[in-house]
Motif scaffolding. Structure first.
Motif, PDB file in Angstrom:
ATOM      1  N   MET A 102       0.862  -1.172   0.000  1.00  0.00           N
ATOM      2  CA  MET A 102       0.000   0.000   0.000  1.00  0.00           C
ATOM      3  C   MET A 102       0.896   1.218   0.000  1.00  0.00           C
ATOM      4  O   MET A 102       1.453   1.592   1.030  1.00  0.00           O
ATOM      5  N   VAL A 103       1.067   1.799  -1.175  1.00  0.00           N
ATOM      6  CA  VAL A 103       2.103   2.800  -1.329  1.00  0.00           C
ATOM      7  C   VAL A 103       1.612   4.224  -1.137  1.00  0.00           C
ATOM      8  O   VAL A 103       2.397   5.123  -0.913  1.00  0.00           O
ATOM      9  N   GLY A 104       0.330   4.436  -1.258  1.00  0.00           N
ATOM     10  CA  GLY A 104      -0.106   5.826  -1.166  1.00  0.00           C
ATOM     11  C   GLY A 104      -1.529   5.922  -0.681  1.00  0.00           C
ATOM     12  O   GLY A 104      -2.122   4.946  -0.227  1.00  0.00           O
ATOM     13  N   ALA A 105      -2.065   7.126  -0.819  1.00  0.00           N
ATOM     14  CA  ALA A 105      -3.445   7.330  -0.425  1.00  0.00           C
ATOM     15  C   ALA A 105      -4.342   6.512  -1.350  1.00  0.00           C
ATOM     16  O   ALA A 105      -4.014   6.300  -2.506  1.00  0.00           O
ATOM     17  N   PRO A 106      -5.467   6.037  -0.833  1.00  0.00           N
ATOM     18  CA  PRO A 106      -6.349   5.235  -1.674  1.00  0.00           C
ATOM     19  C   PRO A 106      -7.078   6.085  -2.712  1.00  0.00           C
ATOM     20  O   PRO A 106      -7.255   7.283  -2.521  1.00  0.00           O
ATOM     21  N   LEU A 107      -7.479   5.428  -3.808  1.00  0.00           N
ATOM     22  CA  LEU A 107      -8.314   6.030  -4.840  1.00  0.00           C
ATOM     23  C   LEU A 107      -7.760   7.341  -5.380  1.00  0.00           C
ATOM     24  O   LEU A 107      -8.508   8.289  -5.598  1.00  0.00           O
ATOM     25  N   ARG A 108      -6.445   7.376  -5.584  1.00  0.00           N
ATOM     26  CA  ARG A 108      -5.875   8.548  -6.232  1.00  0.00           C
ATOM     27  C   ARG A 108      -5.945   8.360  -7.731  1.00  0.00           C
ATOM     28  O   ARG A 108      -5.667   7.278  -8.240  1.00  0.00           O
ATOM     29  N   GLY A 109      -6.317   9.419  -8.414  1.00  0.00           N
ATOM     30  CA  GLY A 109      -6.503   9.324  -9.857  1.00  0.00           C
ATOM     31  C   GLY A 109      -5.196   9.142 -10.596  1.00  0.00           C
ATOM     32  O   GLY A 109      -4.119   9.317 -10.031  1.00  0.00           O
ATOM     33  N   PRO A 110      -5.268   8.760 -11.866  1.00  0.00           N
ATOM     34  CA  PRO A 110      -4.051   8.563 -12.632  1.00  0.00           C
ATOM     35  C   PRO A 110      -3.352   9.897 -12.849  1.00  0.00           C
ATOM     36  O   PRO A 110      -3.987  10.953 -12.858  1.00  0.00           O
ATOM     37  N   GLY A 111      -2.053   9.812 -13.011  1.00  0.00           N
ATOM     38  CA  GLY A 111      -1.292  11.016 -13.299  1.00  0.00           C
ATOM     39  C   GLY A 111      -0.778  11.713 -12.062  1.00  0.00           C
ATOM     40  O   GLY A 111       0.038  12.608 -12.145  1.00  0.00           O
ATOM     41  N   THR A 112      -1.231  11.247 -10.896  1.00  0.00           N
ATOM     42  CA  THR A 112      -0.715  11.888  -9.694  1.00  0.00           C
ATOM     43  C   THR A 112       0.710  11.418  -9.447  1.00  0.00           C
ATOM     44  O   THR A 112       1.108  10.359  -9.913  1.00  0.00           O
ATOM     45  N   LEU A 113       1.419  12.199  -8.701  1.00  0.00           N
ATOM     46  CA  LEU A 113       2.837  11.936  -8.476  1.00  0.00           C
ATOM     47  C   LEU A 113       3.043  10.534  -7.902  1.00  0.00           C
ATOM     48  O   LEU A 113       2.420  10.147  -6.927  1.00  0.00           O
ATOM     49  N   GLY A 114       3.922   9.803  -8.534  1.00  0.00           N
ATOM     50  CA  GLY A 114       4.297   8.511  -7.975  1.00  0.00           C
ATOM     51  C   GLY A 114       3.347   7.387  -8.326  1.00  0.00           C
ATOM     52  O   GLY A 114       3.620   6.234  -8.051  1.00  0.00           O
ATOM     53  N   SER A 115       2.210   7.688  -8.957  1.00  0.00           N
ATOM     54  CA  SER A 115       1.326   6.596  -9.344  1.00  0.00           C
ATOM     55  C   SER A 115       0.615   7.009 -10.616  1.00  0.00           C
ATOM     56  O   SER A 115      -0.446   7.592 -10.583  1.00  0.00           O
ATOM     57  N   PHE A 116       1.251   6.739 -11.743  1.00  0.00           N
ATOM     58  CA  PHE A 116       0.745   7.378 -12.955  1.00  0.00           C
ATOM     59  C   PHE A 116      -0.539   6.735 -13.488  1.00  0.00           C
ATOM     60  O   PHE A 116      -1.220   7.295 -14.311  1.00  0.00           O
ATOM     61  N   LEU A 117      -0.892   5.532 -12.965  1.00  0.00           N
ATOM     62  CA  LEU A 117      -2.199   4.988 -13.316  1.00  0.00           C
ATOM     63  C   LEU A 117      -3.163   5.026 -12.130  1.00  0.00           C
ATOM     64  O   LEU A 117      -4.225   4.427 -12.147  1.00  0.00           O
ATOM     65  N   GLY A 118      -2.756   5.708 -11.078  1.00  0.00           N
ATOM     66  CA  GLY A 118      -3.650   5.839  -9.934  1.00  0.00           C
ATOM     67  C   GLY A 118      -3.482   4.715  -8.918  1.00  0.00           C
ATOM     68  O   GLY A 118      -2.676   3.808  -9.097  1.00  0.00           O
ATOM     69  N   THR A 119      -4.265   4.809  -7.840  1.00  0.00           N
ATOM     70  CA  THR A 119      -4.212   3.777  -6.806  1.00  0.00           C
ATOM     71  C   THR A 119      -5.611   3.212  -6.581  1.00  0.00           C
ATOM     72  O   THR A 119      -6.601   3.815  -6.964  1.00  0.00           O
ATOM     73  N   ASP A 120      -5.658   2.053  -5.956  1.00  0.00           N
ATOM     74  CA  ASP A 120      -6.959   1.423  -5.728  1.00  0.00           C
ATOM     75  C   ASP A 120      -7.474   1.714  -4.326  1.00  0.00           C
ATOM     76  O   ASP A 120      -6.948   2.583  -3.631  1.00  0.00           O
ATOM     77  N   THR A 121      -8.475   0.977  -3.897  1.00  0.00           N
ATOM     78  CA  THR A 121      -9.123   1.295  -2.620  1.00  0.00           C
ATOM     79  C   THR A 121      -8.194   1.196  -1.434  1.00  0.00           C
ATOM     80  O   THR A 121      -8.451   1.781  -0.399  1.00  0.00           O
ATOM     81  N   MET A 122      -7.140   0.382  -1.557  1.00  0.00           N
ATOM     82  CA  MET A 122      -6.242   0.239  -0.417  1.00  0.00           C
ATOM     83  C   MET A 122      -4.936   0.968  -0.646  1.00  0.00           C
ATOM     84  O   MET A 122      -3.950   0.729   0.040  1.00  0.00           O
TER      85      MET A 122
END
Lengths: 324, 529, 276, 542
Positions: C42-62
């Motif tokens: 679990m690398v970042g905040a949940p449900l972050r949209g694509p293109g955000t820093l460090g997760s270019f396809l976004g993150t999931d619920t966890m």
């Protein structure tokens, strides 16, 4: 078809059904876990006495061969047993769900076959043109699309974004009161997305097949004959190509029915369609053995029936088969 | 993607589907209520005969059809239902109930004390394990007249009045069941109760249709004309149903936690977590104490230090629930917050593991353990995934195993697991819903929801036993405080959160949740504004 | 063979397919380098949209990284696709070759067997097998292999039968060559190209079956697969479309690529086209 | 009067074909009431011309120069609608394969009716039926009302071709194009169809453009001949003139290559037979299912014959006569139901695996289709080597052997490392012969070994076989449907019909004084028989 041929066909079907029944039985019994404990666990009372009682009741304490014999005997008398978990005869359970599944698979089947033939024909007669390219490309992509994902995307588009069609279910339960027509219309509305989802992938398959079949037929001598008669291109396609080219599609479609019923399991899950597919998944996850056995048998018989149907269509379309 | 974006995309693709517009007006989901309620049910109950089956959905629908003697307010205080009034003898051994006089079964036969005696003394003892546990404490159950029932206990039992909740002791009609094979009774398809709603139609796999019982014994009840329970096995579809207004009520875990805040914030919907006080479930990670290294308290403590209940509340439950401190939920009686508090602390965990001699191997792994994923939905899968990632920080590798519901019950009840998670209802009182998980007399192989972790402590056994038979709440509280301290220090299971269930309903519904069993209640007073 | 290679490379569809598949393979190969550690982290905040820093396809619920999941998922999908196809080929080609080359009775028996297996709805059988054997990467491979072999067996049988009836096979027999040698040296090599083509397409369908199984919750919980991601992301499809759209696209592209390659292979290995 | 005038026709082939033009600079006329034969070997472009006339050329192949003048219009420059109006109306066409030329899913009457309706405009259904039945009557189809309702697969090859002719005639065309209409038919049927076309041409005053590779057919029906080679005209003119006094070497070669004109072979004195067959029986039964009635074909009924060393026996018969099955039974590729096969007195049917291998080594076979009888994935040298190696010859020795045989059949050792698809049909057949002979057999069975070859190639292969036979003292069984080939190569001829032997006689006797009626019919049906007999009589140098 002669009487002998019919008899031979029937004998083949009966043998197939019994072999499938046996395979199913062996497969399901090979599962780890004590079915008696499953029943008991679900009913809330778990003591050894009750387990014994359940075992006795369902013959689980007898040797496998005896169980198998009893099972085959029951199958022969169309008795599919009793669901431990749902406390109802399997025949009833399947009977209730058969309608929706038939509706779904048959609509999807018809849709895919018609659509496949139409689009395949369009692509085939415009072989090499942009419309062929477009249809082939869409077919290629559809063919590679996971059916559940397609369903989700359609829900996202047509139910959530556009609000045109209901996302799930079989019928809005209030529709029944508005009369038969309204009820039918409501079912139809609910049917749209699942049928399209299930049908689209097979439509792609049939379109590809129809296209290549049509291209092949177009090179046949009798097409040259038809042209040499002075027939218009449209008449050549309608009168001489379509029927001939659709033969392999019909054969293949018959073979695909089993796969389609498998697809129905996923589609029914995505769309909460109350059919055999959902029942299958529920039965697998809860190890409802009698339901599973019954479902497999019924689905296989369904496939056999549709195979017979396609065979019949084949005979209607191809006089060479009718005479033999 | 915004709606406009989608429409543009559609036009851009040249896909014009004018024909489909025909349907648009036909889809009138958000139609106004006309006295009827459409609710969600999931999964489809196997039967509706509540005495025979106590799964959650059976309880929810059965609670409209069947009734018991009592009902409970949010503080778990008893209220009348089929019993108008009741008395308890000084010694706490005799309970006398006076029944309502005008109650009728759905088939028109009058409801009398004979039915109560039959239900509590005969039928439930055979088919209802929880009720059997309670009524076996009775020396006799008798009916001096048609509308009086007397329960005589062998010894005092503190929570006896809490045993008359609908699912715990549903009343069954004697004239239907007496002398028959209950499970195969032909009327099981058309359940007969005393409740404000009757079964009209059950379209299997699709919906269950209840209609108002016009002969109900309470004036003006029920206010609703009918209830449809729509069977929607798919989580996303359930959310859509609530959102579109096709369904107006969801309960328990119907709506996946991440969807709850969104639905709750919709203007036409309301959300409450009240009405589950009777159940007050506590969620925990369970370890099989019969196996190494789980038998070592240091290992359990280490794992506890690696886990963060707040993460579960926030990320997995999306705010529904709160961290649990011990075995008894703060929403029930006898909760004591003064117990050892375990902090999330990786260093403390690794220190404990080092002390045990579990040193990291070449790949940084100290130990590999297996976790049995609970097969009841998204949340449970996430709990497994979180467990694995959390323990990884401490160098413990977790391998997840999946199974189906039946296999899960079988594995856990036969102690064939290393770690798993579980959640138990407290059923109103520690003696009814808590003790069962920790007392050694309830280590029963093959039975689910017993002391499956295999915890055994004579002191705990003794404390629970003594607390059950006391009638004074104060004395009971003292004993339960003690037992809570011991258990939290011993960590037989790793309590994580007190789960809260969201009930989401149409904002225009009134008097929906008015008891400790909330959505499992009769809905007799529920009406549209 | 050189002709075939040339035809293949001249085939635009084949080149596109190869290119896409190469990208997928590179993603699979680079996954542990670009995203060391586990895709479950679990690398970042949940449900972050694509293109955000460090997760270019976004993150999931966890808060798990979708990009990491998609890349690691490629390994799982390819592995299962190829392994189960090999299993299907092993069963299908062996049975088909025996049926096509052996006597009438054995042929009839095997054909009946194939027909019965084709009658059973194969995805349902896969569900059943995985559920019964409990989901793990091996049971999934086994189940997919077991439901994928009948078409291969059918094809092999027809191919072997038609090749065996060719005159050069009779000539070989007249030359005094043994049956096994004829089967291995003359029949199989000539029968093999459509089998290779169908086999390559089977990889695509195996990937689709695996995705469907995972989607229904019958995946191996220790491997991040695309089907699992869609299944997990599907429930949050309104809040986080990226959680199910990207893995879906990954499946789609991979399957398209494999089918394109299969088609190009078909043209390349078909002597009618490559040699005229 | 000139009906059709082809002027400087050129047809361009797509890029990458083996030559740039299918046909270049071809000119000829077809007059009313005249049969013009376009004759040429495969690849001569004769069919392309026919297809160009009706605008039926395959995609990518186009007329790029010249004119096709028909009744004052240029067929090459018509709009599609104009083309359709001409097709099937004033010009109609019949094709080579009557089975594939008819739509298998439609009743034949309906297919003819369709042709009637297209051009005649709206017509009462009854009138159409009457017209179709009348046409069927004209082309000699039995029981038109019944046959009209039949599907193509229910008709024989000859009947199908008659249907095609009926279809072509339905609008009284001015010009009939017949593209090898008899090639796929048995010789007796071919004779009937040729006669029919000829008589219809007379009664309808049609111009006929008849395309054929068989100069015998030309001799039978042509008024005018156009000889084509590789897309160009070699020679053209009145049939009589061209056939009797050919000016061009190619035409002469074509005429000379027709087999079966030389002196009869002398019958060798019969010695102890190497191979003897007694009372062979074989029925093919195809089971349809558990209870379905099996279908039965008799392939051999009490067949007996023998073969002496150095002897050549031709087995002649129409399709379905069981001649190919006989070859396969001899090699035990097919097991007979009854009867004996004796190899030097030993029963072949009782042989064990080892003996059978040795027997097969001594009895080699060359098949009909040169394309499917070589493993496409093996270098041809390798194909030849495999045999000797299977009998223990070392690889080096086998290669040397293969090289020698490739040399001997006229290909040279450089052929060793090439693949079958790099060779023409005739070359492949030579490779097959090399493969068979590399095993030093005593008997060579040639199963229609030259039927698929052009007549010039056929002559070369027959010569080669003849030479090799003499050289190696081979006995040969030559299976053919072509009596001319049998006459060319055989010492004795065995005529088969429906699995039975009609008669077996020394070649000369059989040809000079056939006993069985069937043999007589066969002989009469040989195309160009009288012409070639006359030509031989005239002493035209062979």
């Amino acid at each position: 078809m002669s009487l002998r041929a019919i008899l031979s066909r029937l004998a083949g079907i009966v043998i197939t059904i019994f072999v499938i029944a046996t395979i199913n039985f062996v497969l399901v019994r090979a599962a780890p876990g004590d079915p008696a404990a499953v029943i008991a666990g679900q009913s809330g009372a778990t003591d050894e006495k009750f387990l014994q009682q359940v075992r006795a009741e369902y013959g689980l304490d007898k040797p496998y061969l005896v169980q198998l014999g009893a099972y085959l005997g029951k199958v022969a008398t169309l008795d599919l047993g009793y669901s431990y978990r749902l406390r109802r005869p399997v025949k009833d359970l399947i009977g209730e769900r058969l309608g929706p599944t038939l509706l779904l698979t048959l609509s999807a089947f018809t849709l895919s076959l018609l659509g496949g033939v139409v689009f395949g024909t369009l692509a085939g007669i415009r072989h090499g043109k942009w419309s062929d390219l477009a249809i082939s490309l869409v077919a290629l992509v559809l063919y590679a699309t996971p059916v559940f994902w397609l369903g989700l995307m359609l829900v996202l588009l047509f139910s959530i974004q556009l609000e045109w069609l209901p996302a799930f279910g079989y019928v809005d339960m209030r529709a029944g009161r508005l009369g038969t027509m309204a009820y039918a219309l409501d079912v139809l509305k609910h049917l749209c997305l699942p049928a399209v989802t299930l049908g689209a992938i097979y439509m792609a398959v049939y379109a590809r097949l129809m296209r290549s079949s049509l291209i092949e037929v177009a090179a046949e001598d009798y097409i040259k004959t038809a042209r040499a008669k002075g027939l218009k291109e449209g008449a050549v396609v309608r009168g001489h190509m379509l029927r001939n080219a659709s033969l392999p599609v019909i054969t293949f479609a018959g073979l695909q029915v089993g796969a389609m019923i498998g697809g129905a399991v996923v589609v029914e899950t995505v769309f909460s369609w109350p059919g055999l597919g959902r029942l299958t998944f529920d039965a697998v996850t809860s190890r409802d053995y009698p339901v599973l056995l019954g479902l497999f048998l019924v689905m296989s018989i369904l496939v056999i029936c549709v195979n017979l149907l396609t065979d019949l269509i084949h005979r209607l379309v191809d006089p060479r088969l009718a005479v033999r | 993607m915004k709606r406009r974006g989608f429409n543009k995309m559609l036009l851009g693709a040249g896909v014009a589907l004018p024909a489909l517009n025909l349907f648009r007006d036909g889809v009138a989901y958000a139609q106004g209520p006309s006295g009827g309620l459409t609710a969600i049910i999931n999964p489809e109950p196997p039967v509706l005969v509540l005495p025979l089956n106590q799964q959650i959905p059976t309880g929810t629908i059965g609670g409209k059809i069947y009734e018991s003697l009592l009902d409970y307010d949010f503080d778990l205080k008893p209220r009348p239902q089929l019993a108008e009034s009741w008395e308890i003898s000084e010694d706490g051994l005799t309970y006398t109930f006076h029944l309502v006089k005008n109650a009728k079964w759905h088939d028109g036969k009058p409801f009398t004390s004979a039915d109560v005696v039959f239900s509590c003394n005969v039928m439930l003892k055979e088919v209802h394990p929880r009720a059997r546990g309670v009524f076996e404490r009775c020396e006799s159950i008798t009916a001096p007249d048609d509308y009086t029932v007397v329960f005589k206990l062998k010894s005092p039992f503190g929570p006896f009045l809490l045993a008359f909740e609908t699912s715990s002791a549903p009343m069954a009609p004697k004239h239907i069941y007496e002398g028959t094979d209950y499970r195969k009774n032909p009327t099981n398809d058309t359940p007969i109760g005393t409740g404000p709603f009757k079964l009209k139609e059950w379209q299997r796999g699709s919906y269950i249709h209840l209609v108002a019982n016009e002969d109900y014994y309470l004036k003006g009840q029920p206010a609703l004309t009918e209830i449809f329970y729509k069977i929607i096995p798919d989580g996303a579809s359930r959310s859509v149903a609530m959102e579109s207004g096709e369904a107006q009520l969801s309960q328990f875990a119907d709506i996946e936690p991440f969807d709850v805040p969104r639905l709750a914030s919709m203007p036409n919907l309301k959300m409450t977590t009240k009405g589950y006080e009777f159940f007050s479930p506590v969620l925990w990670y369970e370890m099989n104490l019969r196996k190494k290294p789980f038998d070592d308290l240091r290992f359990r403590k280490a794992v506890r230090h690696l886990l963060d209940p707040k993460f579960i509340v926030e990320r997995i439950n999306f705010g529904l629930g709160k961290p649990a401190t011990g075995p008894i939920a703060s929403t029930t009686r006898f909760y004591d917050p003064n117990v050892t508090i375990y902090k999330t602390d990786v260093a403390a965990a690794t220190a404990l593991l080092d002390e045990m001699g579990l040193k990291p191997g070449a790949n940084g792994v100290r130990a590999t353990i297996r976790f049995l994923v609970v097969p009841f939905g998204e949340m449970w899968t996430r709990l497994g995934e979180y467990f694995r990632q959390a323990l990884k920080q401490g160098g413990i590798e977790v391998v997840l195993d999946t199974t189906d519901p039946a296999g899960f019950a079988e594995k856990v009840s036969n102690w064939d697991f290393e770690t798993t998670s579980n959640m138990l209802y407290q059923n109103g009182d520690p003696a009814l819903g808590v003790a069962r998980s920790y007392i050694s007399s309830n280590i029963r192989k093959g039975v689910m929801f017993t002391n499956t972790e295999g915890y055994s402590n004579p002191e705990v056994d003794d404390l629970f036993a003594r607390a059950a038979v006391l009638t004074s709440d104060k004395e009971r509280a003292a004993l339960y405080s003690k037992v809570q301290k011991i258990l939290v220090d011993d960590l037989p299971v790793l309590w994580m959160t007190e789960q809260q269930f969201p009930t989401i309903h149409d904002a225009r519904l009134e008097n929906l949740i008015d008891s400790a069993i909330g959505v499992n209640g009769t809905f007799g007073r529920t009406r549209w504004a | 063979m050189n002709d075939s290679l040339r035809t293949f490379l001249r085939h635009p569809a084949g080149t596109v397919g190869l290119a896409i598949l190469a990208v997928v393979c590179v993603a699979a190969a680079l996954a542990p380098i670009l995203y060391p550690g586990s895709p479950w982290d679990m690398v970042g905040a949940p449900l972050r949209g694509p293109g955000t820093l460090g997760s270019f396809l976004g993150t999931d619920t966890m808060g798990r990284d979708i990009a990491s999941g998609v890349m690691h998922g490629a390994r799982v999908s390819l592995m299962i696709g190829i392994a189960s196809t090999l299993a299907a080929l092993l069963v299908g080609v062996t049975l088909g070759a025996i049926a096509g080359f052996a006597g009438e009775t054995i042929d009839l028996l095997i054909v009946r067997f194939i027909e019965i297996f084709q009658t059973i709805p194969n995805f349902v059988l896969a569900i059943l097998l995985v559920a019964i054997l409990t989901p793990s990467i091996w049971t999934i491979i086994l189940a997919i292999g077991l439901v994928s072999w009948p078409p291969l067996a059918r094809l092999t049988r027809i191919q072997v039968k038609s090749i065996a009836a060719r005159e050069f096979v009779q000539a070989a027999r007249c030359q005094g060559q043994g049956s096994l040698s004829i089967l291995l040296r003359h029949v199989i090599p000539n029968a093999i190209s459509p089998i290779i083509v169908t086999g390559s397409m089977t990889v695509a369908s195996a990937i689709l079956i695996e995705a469907a199984l995972s989607f229904m919750g019958l995946g191996d919980p220790n491997y991040m697969s695309w089907g699992y991601m869609i299944g997990a992301g599907r429930t949050v499809i309104r809040q986080a479309w990226w959680a199910s759209v990207f893995p879906g696209l990954a499946i789609l592209l991979t399957a398209v690529a494999i089918n394109l390659i299969g088609e190009a292979l078909n043209d390349a290995l078909n002597p009618k086209i490559s040699r005229s | 009067m000139t009906l059709l005038s082809v002027q400087n026709l050129s047809i361009v082939l797509p890029v990458g074909a083996d030559r740039s033009h299918a046909v270049s600079n071809v000119s000829f006329d077809v007059d009313e009431n005249q049969i013009v034969c376009l004759v040429g070997e495969s690849g001569s472009g004769k069919s392309m011309i026919a297809h160009a006339l009706l605008g039926l050329l395959p995609a990518g192949i186009e007329v790029d120069a010249g004119a096709l003048m028909f009744q004052g219009m240029d067929l090459a420059r018509l709009t599609p609608a104009q083309k359709r109006a001409v097709r099937g109306d004033r010009i109609s066409m019949i094709f080579q394969e009557p089975l594939t030329a008819l739509n298998p899913l439609k009743r034949v009457g309906e297919q003819v009716a369709e042709a009637v309706r297209i051009h005649a405009g709206p017509m009462p259904a009854k009138a159409v039926v009457a017209k179709v039945e009348e046409l069927f009557e004209q082309v000699g189809l039995p029981d038109p009302p019944r046959l009209r309702r039949a599907y193509p697969f229910q008709l024989s090859g000859g009947q199908r071709q008659r249907v095609m002719i009926a279809m072509a005639l339905c609008n009284n065309p001015k010009l009939l194009i017949a593209d090898e209409p008899t090639t796929a038919l048995d010789v007796t049927t071919q004779r009937q169809i040729l006669d029919l076309i000829k008589s219809l041409q007379k009664t309808h005053d049609m111009g006929v453009l008849f395309i054929t590779h068989d100069i015998g057919v030309v001799a039978d029906i042509a008024d005018k001949v156009v000889v084509l080679q590789k897309g160009g005209i070699v020679e053209s003119g009145e049939a009589k003139t061209v056939l009797t006094q050919p000016t061009q070497p190619y035409t002469r070669m074509l005429l000379d290559a027709v087999p079966g004109r030389g002196a009869f072979r002398k019958v060798g004195r019969s010695t102890t037979p190497v191979l003897e067959v007694r009372g062979l029986q074989k029925r093919f039964v195809t089971r349809q299912g558990l209870f379905a009635k099996p279908r039965e074909v008799v392939a051999a009924r009490d067949v007996s014959c023998q073969l002496a060393p150095g002897d050549t026996l031709a087995v002649v018969g129409e399709s379905g006569s069981g001649k190919s099955t006989l070859a396969r039974i001899l090699l035990r590729l097919v097991e007979p139901d009854a009867g004996e096969i004796l190899w030097h007195g030993a029963s072949v049917r009782d042989m064990n695996r080892k003996d059978l291998r040795n027997f097969r080594r001594k009895v080699q076979i060359v098949f009909q289709d040169p394309y499917s009888s070589l493993d496409p994935r093996l270098k041809v040298g390798e194909s030849i080597c495999r045999g000797p190696m299977a009998f223990g010859t070392s690889r080096i020795e086998a290669k040397r052997l293969a090289d020698r045989w490739l040399e001997r059949v006229g290909l040279g050792p450089q052929a060793f490392d090439r693949f079958p698809h790099e060779f023409s049909g005739g070359q492949r057949q030579r490779i097959c012969i090399a493969r068979a002979l590399a095993l030093q057999p005593e008997i060579l069975i040639a199963d229609e070994a030259v039927s698929a070859l052009d007549v010039s190639i056929q002559a070369q292969v027959l010569d080669l076989l003849n030479d090799l036979k003499v050289e190696m003292g081979l006995a040969m069984i030559f299976i053919t449907h072509d009596l001319r080939v049998a006459r060319e190569i055989a010492d004795r001829v065995l005529v088969m019909r429906q699995g039975q032997i009609e008669e077996e006689r020394p070649t000369e006797e059989l040809f000079e004084s056939p006993r069985s009626d069937y043999t007589k019919r066969l002989l009469d049906a040989v195309p160009g028989r009288s012409f070639f007999a006359a030509r031989a009589g005239l002493g035209v140098p062979a």
